[in-house]
Design a protein around this motif. Structure first.
Motif, PDB file in Angstrom:
ATOM      1  N   ALA A 172       0.835  -1.207   0.000  1.00 47.21           N
ATOM      2  CA  ALA A 172       0.000   0.000   0.000  1.00 47.21           C
ATOM      3  C   ALA A 172       0.867   1.255   0.000  1.00 47.21           C
ATOM      4  O   ALA A 172       0.572   2.227  -0.711  1.00 47.21           O
ATOM      5  N   LEU A 173       1.942   1.229   0.786  1.00 48.47           N
ATOM      6  CA  LEU A 173       2.860   2.375   0.805  1.00 48.47           C
ATOM      7  C   LEU A 173       3.513   2.576  -0.557  1.00 48.47           C
ATOM      8  O   LEU A 173       3.719   3.705  -1.001  1.00 48.47           O
ATOM      9  N   ARG A 174       3.828   1.476  -1.222  1.00 52.02           N
ATOM     10  CA  ARG A 174       4.426   1.570  -2.553  1.00 52.02           C
ATOM     11  C   ARG A 174       3.494   2.313  -3.513  1.00 52.02           C
ATOM     12  O   ARG A 174       3.926   3.166  -4.288  1.00 52.02           O
ATOM     13  N   GLN A 175       2.217   1.972  -3.434  1.00 48.87           N
ATOM     14  CA  GLN A 175       1.235   2.628  -4.302  1.00 48.87           C
ATOM     15  C   GLN A 175       1.115   4.106  -3.970  1.00 48.87           C
ATOM     16  O   GLN A 175       1.097   4.971  -4.866  1.00 48.87           O
ATOM     17  N   LEU A 176       1.040   4.430  -2.682  1.00 50.32           N
ATOM     18  CA  LEU A 176       0.880   5.823  -2.273  1.00 50.32           C
ATOM     19  C   LEU A 176       2.107   6.657  -2.601  1.00 50.32           C
ATOM     20  O   LEU A 176       1.990   7.809  -3.037  1.00 50.32           O
ATOM     21  N   VAL A 177       3.293   6.089  -2.389  1.00 47.11           N
ATOM     22  CA  VAL A 177       4.530   6.829  -2.684  1.00 47.11           C
ATOM     23  C   VAL A 177       4.636   7.105  -4.177  1.00 47.11           C
ATOM     24  O   VAL A 177       5.027   8.204  -4.602  1.00 47.11           O
ATOM     25  N   GLY A 178       4.267   6.122  -5.005  1.00 45.77           N
ATOM     26  CA  GLY A 178       4.288   6.341  -6.451  1.00 45.77           C
ATOM     27  C   GLY A 178       3.321   7.432  -6.874  1.00 45.77           C
ATOM     28  O   GLY A 178       3.649   8.280  -7.717  1.00 45.77           O
ATOM     29  N   THR A 179       2.133   7.430  -6.286  1.00 48.03           N
ATOM     30  CA  THR A 179       1.148   8.469  -6.600  1.00 48.03           C
ATOM     31  C   THR A 179       1.635   9.828  -6.124  1.00 48.03           C
ATOM     32  O   THR A 179       1.459  10.841  -6.823  1.00 48.03           O
ATOM     33  N   ARG A 180       2.245   9.858  -4.952  1.00 54.02           N
ATOM     34  CA  ARG A 180       2.761  11.127  -4.424  1.00 54.02           C
ATOM     35  C   ARG A 180       3.859  11.692  -5.325  1.00 54.02           C
ATOM     36  O   ARG A 180       3.921  12.899  -5.557  1.00 54.02           O
ATOM     37  N   ASP A 181       4.728  10.829  -5.833  1.00 55.02           N
ATOM     38  CA  ASP A 181       5.778  11.292  -6.756  1.00 55.02           C
ATOM     39  C   ASP A 181       5.161  11.921  -7.999  1.00 55.02           C
ATOM     40  O   ASP A 181       5.641  12.953  -8.486  1.00 55.02           O
ATOM     41  N   PHE A 182       4.102  11.292  -8.507  1.00 56.74           N
ATOM     42  CA  PHE A 182       3.426  11.833  -9.691  1.00 56.74           C
ATOM     43  C   PHE A 182       2.813  13.196  -9.393  1.00 56.74           C
ATOM     44  O   PHE A 182       2.976  14.148 -10.172  1.00 56.74           O
ATOM     45  N   VAL A 183       2.115  13.305  -8.257  1.00 60.23           N
ATOM     46  CA  VAL A 183       1.469  14.574  -7.909  1.00 60.23           C
ATOM     47  C   VAL A 183       2.526  15.652  -7.657  1.00 60.23           C
ATOM     48  O   VAL A 183       2.340  16.823  -8.032  1.00 60.23           O
ATOM     49  N   THR A 184       3.627  15.285  -7.041  1.00 57.95           N
ATOM     50  CA  THR A 184       4.704  16.249  -6.793  1.00 57.95           C
ATOM     51  C   THR A 184       5.249  16.816  -8.104  1.00 57.95           C
ATOM     52  O   THR A 184       5.538  18.022  -8.208  1.00 57.95           O
ATOM     53  N   LYS A 185       5.383  15.963  -9.107  1.00 54.14           N
ATOM     54  CA  LYS A 185       5.845  16.436 -10.417  1.00 54.14           C
ATOM     55  C   LYS A 185       4.828  17.392 -11.034  1.00 54.14           C
ATOM     56  O   LYS A 185       5.208  18.376 -11.697  1.00 54.14           O
ATOM     57  N   GLN A 186       3.538  17.117 -10.819  1.00 56.75           N
ATOM     58  CA  GLN A 186       2.509  18.013 -11.346  1.00 56.75           C
ATOM     59  C   GLN A 186       2.565  19.372 -10.652  1.00 56.75           C
ATOM     60  O   GLN A 186       2.391  20.412 -11.283  1.00 56.75           O
ATOM     61  N   VAL A 187       2.836  19.359  -9.344  1.00 53.65           N
ATOM     62  CA  VAL A 187       2.973  20.626  -8.614  1.00 53.65           C
ATOM     63  C   VAL A 187       4.138  21.434  -9.187  1.00 53.65           C
ATOM     64  O   VAL A 187       4.015  22.649  -9.421  1.00 53.65           O
ATOM     65  N   SER A 188       5.260  20.773  -9.421  1.00 51.95           N
ATOM     66  CA  SER A 188       6.428  21.467  -9.983  1.00 51.95           C
ATOM     67  C   SER A 188       6.112  22.043 -11.351  1.00 51.95           C
ATOM     68  O   SER A 188       6.527  23.162 -11.683  1.00 51.95           O
ATOM     69  N   SER A 189       5.361  21.281 -12.147  1.00 56.60           N
ATOM     70  CA  SER A 189       4.993  21.759 -13.481  1.00 56.60           C
ATOM     71  C   SER A 189       4.107  22.997 -13.394  1.00 56.60           C
ATOM     72  O   SER A 189       4.310  23.979 -14.133  1.00 56.60           O
ATOM     73  N   VAL A 190       3.128  22.989 -12.491  1.00 61.46           N
ATOM     74  CA  VAL A 190       2.231  24.141 -12.337  1.00 61.46           C
ATOM     75  C   VAL A 190       3.005  25.357 -11.839  1.00 61.46           C
ATOM     76  O   VAL A 190       2.805  26.478 -12.327  1.00 61.46           O
ATOM     77  N   VAL A 191       3.889  25.170 -10.865  1.00 60.91           N
ATOM     78  CA  VAL A 191       4.677  26.286 -10.340  1.00 60.91           C
ATOM     79  C   VAL A 191       5.557  26.880 -11.440  1.00 60.91           C
ATOM     80  O   VAL A 191       5.699  28.116 -11.539  1.00 60.91           O
ATOM     81  N   ASN A 192       6.142  26.024 -12.275  1.00 66.80           N
ATOM     82  CA  ASN A 192       6.957  26.530 -13.393  1.00 66.80           C
ATOM     83  C   ASN A 192       6.105  27.355 -14.353  1.00 66.80           C
ATOM     84  O   ASN A 192       6.563  28.390 -14.886  1.00 66.80           O
ATOM     85  N   GLN A 193       4.875  26.914 -14.591  1.00 69.65           N
ATOM     86  CA  GLN A 193       3.974  27.687 -15.450  1.00 69.65           C
ATOM     87  C   GLN A 193       3.622  29.032 -14.817  1.00 69.65           C
ATOM     88  O   GLN A 193       3.476  30.040 -15.517  1.00 69.65           O
ATOM     89  N   MET A 194       3.519  29.064 -13.491  1.00 69.58           N
ATOM     90  CA  MET A 194       3.234  30.321 -12.804  1.00 69.58           C
ATOM     91  C   MET A 194       4.416  31.283 -12.912  1.00 69.58           C
ATOM     92  O   MET A 194       4.238  32.496 -13.097  1.00 69.58           O
ATOM     93  N   TYR A 195       5.610  30.762 -12.798  1.00 71.19           N
ATOM     94  CA  TYR A 195       6.796  31.613 -12.987  1.00 71.19           C
ATOM     95  C   TYR A 195       6.838  32.162 -14.413  1.00 71.19           C
ATOM     96  O   TYR A 195       7.188  33.327 -14.642  1.00 71.19           O
ATOM     97  N   ARG A 196       6.493  31.310 -15.374  1.00 72.18           N
ATOM     98  CA  ARG A 196       6.458  31.762 -16.766  1.00 72.18           C
ATOM     99  C   ARG A 196       5.426  32.872 -16.945  1.00 72.18           C
ATOM    100  O   ARG A 196       5.665  33.864 -17.642  1.00 72.18           O
ATOM    101  N   TRP A 197       4.256  32.707 -16.292  1.00 67.11           N
ATOM    102  CA  TRP A 197       3.204  33.721 -16.410  1.00 67.11           C
ATOM    103  C   TRP A 197       3.673  35.054 -15.851  1.00 67.11           C
ATOM    104  O   TRP A 197       3.469  36.106 -16.485  1.00 67.11           O
ATOM    105  N   THR A 198       4.284  35.036 -14.675  1.00 67.89           N
ATOM    106  CA  THR A 198       4.757  36.300 -14.089  1.00 67.89           C
ATOM    107  C   THR A 198       5.869  36.918 -14.917  1.00 67.89           C
ATOM    108  O   THR A 198       5.973  38.154 -14.994  1.00 67.89           O
ATOM    109  N   ASP A 199       6.715  36.091 -15.532  1.00 67.32           N
ATOM    110  CA  ASP A 199       7.777  36.634 -16.391  1.00 67.32           C
ATOM    111  C   ASP A 199       7.194  37.435 -17.547  1.00 67.32           C
ATOM    112  O   ASP A 199       7.784  38.429 -17.991  1.00 67.32           O
TER     113      ASP A 199
END
Length: 440
Positions: A172-199
């Motif tokens: 179960a932890l394996r599944q949750l950790v994998g999902t968390r890694d995916f969501v973390t990458k999505q957060v990084s992608s959104v934050v990068n888009q926000m930096y691009r918007w402010t630029d």
């Protein structure tokens, strides 16, 4: 090359009743070979998404019967079972062992089905399959039928590792950790888009807020999305807008700096409504992903409470719930290892050297193992040398007294951490400062 349900386990060697923690890989290799007897039917299976291929040999490598193609579902598994029984009856075999090359996640269903049937399954390294594919025909040809025979040959020669299906909390932890890694990458992608918007639409914004994800910065983007919304406002107006979204509004100094930046901005002109819509959607996505992370981390903490050794390992300064969850998801039950060096081998942190005659090559780590576990051990030690007094002292001792380079010291401490984790899990002991001290 190893999947989450596979753990390399080493036998315990006893001498005069005492447990010897050190082990040799050659001993384990000999034991794997000795396990295969003349009574064994060895079945190699090449794994694919829809269709698997199976071929069978005896302990000498003589192929028995013709190959079988079966589907990756219950109907296909039953077809495999009947084919296996027919071969065992035809060639008078009493034992059977299945070998597979772990291809992605496609072998999971078959592994659980074999476990329910009480049939033994072992794994072969995909890299070794590639290396051994020319043994029989001296040809670089590669196909599913040939690979199945290569896998069977490798099992016959002892080139395999035992599978170990982890208990439910670890899976179960394996599944949750994998999902968390995916969501973390999505957060990084959104934050990068926000930096691009402010630029593009508010370049001076990052001069006022160094961290675009801070609470005040996010409240500003939500309430005053475009510089045109700020130019004609007063300091009190900005603070009043912050109060709608923050329990504690920002300072007047920051408010004044924000208004000044909006008045002299070099933002791209026009498209104001479209720009506001874009940043609004990005903020919604960021909030959604952050909520998902909170939900995942809460569930991970709940699962950790069901693992007895988690409470013991948490006594180590520098080990938090996220680190422990990732560790268990990669390695499983640490108490199942005989020695901490097995964890290093599983992570690909064991050493290799190329030497010949008078030439002595450089010693390097093999990186033959799980990259997630390797990264976890490295990052954990890197963090611990900063906040853990004992590991910081060991790191300084390695560099100043033993004249080690910083990176070599970190890798050495990875080994110490791995051995310490296994020892604590096996003995059910808490972190002992006295055992992690610099030698006098």
């Amino acid at each position: 090359p190893y999947d989450e349900r596979c753990l390399l386990r080493q036998p315990q060697h006893h001498k005069e009743g005492a447990l010897i923690m050190k082990f040799k890989q050659s001993v384990k290799q000999n034991q794997r070979i000795e396990r295969i007897t003349s009574h064994h039917l060895i079945i190699g299976i090449d794994i694919a998404k829809f269709k698997h291929v199976a071929r069978a040999t005896d302990y000498r490598g003589i192929e028995r019967g013709s190959y079988l193609v079966f589907s990756n579902d219950l109907e296909g598994y039953e077809k495999l079972y009947q084919w296996m029984q027919a071969l065992m009856l035809q060639f008078n075999k009493t034992n059977v062992i299945f070998g597979v090359e772990p291809t992605g996640h496609y072998w999971f269903n078959l592994a659980f089905w074999l476990k329910e049937k009480l049939l033994e399954l072992v794994l072969v390294n995909p890299f070794q399959v590639k290396r051994n594919k020319e043994n029989r025909d001296n040809s670089p040809t590669k196909n599913d039928v040939k690979d199945a025979l290569v896998i069977a040959d490798m099992v016959k020669n002892g080139y395999y590792s035992e599978t170990h299906i982890h208990a439910e909390p670890y899976r179960a932890l394996r599944q949750l950790v994998g999902t968390r890694d995916f969501v973390t990458k999505q957060v990084s992608s959104v934050v990068n888009q926000m930096y691009r918007w402010t630029d593009m639409y508010f370049p001076e914004f990052q001069q006022v807020f160094k961290d675009i994800t801070s609470k005040t910065a996010l409240a500003t983007l939500a309430e005053f999305a475009h510089p045109s919304d700020l130019r004609h406002l007063t300091v009190e107006d900005v603070i009043a807008g912050w109060r709608k979204r923050l329990k504690r509004a920002g300072s007047r100094k920051v408010s004044a700096a924000l208004i000044h930046a909006a008045q002299r901005t070099a933002a791209i002109p026009n498209c104001v409504e479209e720009a506001k819509l874009s940043i609004s959607l990005l903020l919604q996505q960021l909030q959604m992903y952050n909520d998902q992370l909170n939900q995942l981390e809460e569930k991970m903490s709940q699962l950790l409470r069901s693992i007895p050794t988690a409470k013991l390992l948490r006594t180590i300064k520098g080990m938090n719930d996220i680190t422990l969850a990732t560790l268990y998801s990669e390695a499983g039950d640490l108490g199942g290892f005989t020695h901490g060096n097995q964890v290093l081998r599983l992570a690909g942190l064991h050493l290799s050297e190329n030497s010949s005659g008078t030439y002595k090559g450089e010693v390097k780590i093999t990186k033959r193992g799980r990259p997630g576990l390797r990264k976890l051990l490295f990052m954990t030690v890197f963090h611990m040398v900063s906040i853990n007094p004992e590991f910081r002292a060991l790191h300084q001792y390695n560099k100043q007294v033993k004249n080690m380079k910083g990176m070599k010291s970190i890798m050495k401490l990875c080994g110490k951490l791995a051995r310490m984790l296994v020892a604590m899990a096996k003995k059910h002991s808490v972190y002992d400062i006295n055992k992690v001290t610099v030698a006098a």
